[in-house]
Scaffold this motif. Structure first.
Motif: not given
Length: 194
Positions: A125, A128, A165, A176
């Motif tokens: 997370t 990204f 993902c 993310s």
């Protein structure tokens, strides 16, 4: 590695207790609390190192992912023969696929070392979110990147990340994809501007 890390923490804890000082005054009375504090410190340190190394590994590729290579762009714009167009598409995806490969390799290493899934989700997370900031800022700072062909290039790359993902499952990828919200909106706007 785990035994070495825990052994080093234990040795450090014992040495600190024998000296009778350090940041934890109550350490002789509460060795479990001290161990937990030290473990947390080590975890935060290693987590930060892993995240920063991943960002450092991907950063050079992000710079290449914001602007389509001229030869590939020319082939796409001119509507060249299908073979040249396929080659141009492959060239366009190469940098993005390198990023996906790095993400996959890091995910596999983390899973192989039994890193808890919540830490893996948090890591990706944050990475990204870093992608979003870097790509969006590049669009804002480099006017030549604000074109239809570059919008399509970034859109194709984002599709590669979306696929990663999905294949990474919710367990590891988490939210993310949501971190790329701003760059996705910018790319959609540039594609619609044509």
């Amino acid at each position: 590695m785990t035994q070495g890390l825990i052994g080093k923490m234990f040795t450090t804890t014992q040495a600190s207790a024998q000296k009778g000082g350090g940041p934890f005054i109550e350490e002789a009375k509460y060795p479990v609390l001290l161990f937990k504090q030290r473990l947390t410190t080590w975890l935060e340190k290693f987590y930060g190192m892993i995240r920063d190394n991943l960002k450092t590994e991907i950063s050079p590729l992000l710079g290449l992912c914001i602007q389509a290579p001229r030869t590939a762009r020319a082939s796409l714009i001119k509507g060249a023969k299908s073979q040249a167009n396929a080659l141009a598409q492959q060239t366009l995806k190469a940098h993005w696929q390198s990023i996906v490969k790095i993400l996959t390799n890091n995910l596999n290493v983390l899973k192989a070392n039994y890193v808890p899934s919540f830490l893996i989700r948090k890591l990706f997370t944050q990475v990204f979110s870093f992608f979003n900031v870097q790509l969006f800022n590049s669009l804002l700072l480099r006017r030549e990147c604000c074109s239809f062909s570059n919008g399509e290039y970034v859109k194709a790359g984002l599709a590669e990340l979306a696929e990663w993902c999905i294949s990474g499952t919710e367990k590891y990828a988490g939210t993310s994809w949501d971190e790329l919200k701003h760059i996705r909106q910018a790319v959609c706007s540039s594609s619609e501007a044509k």
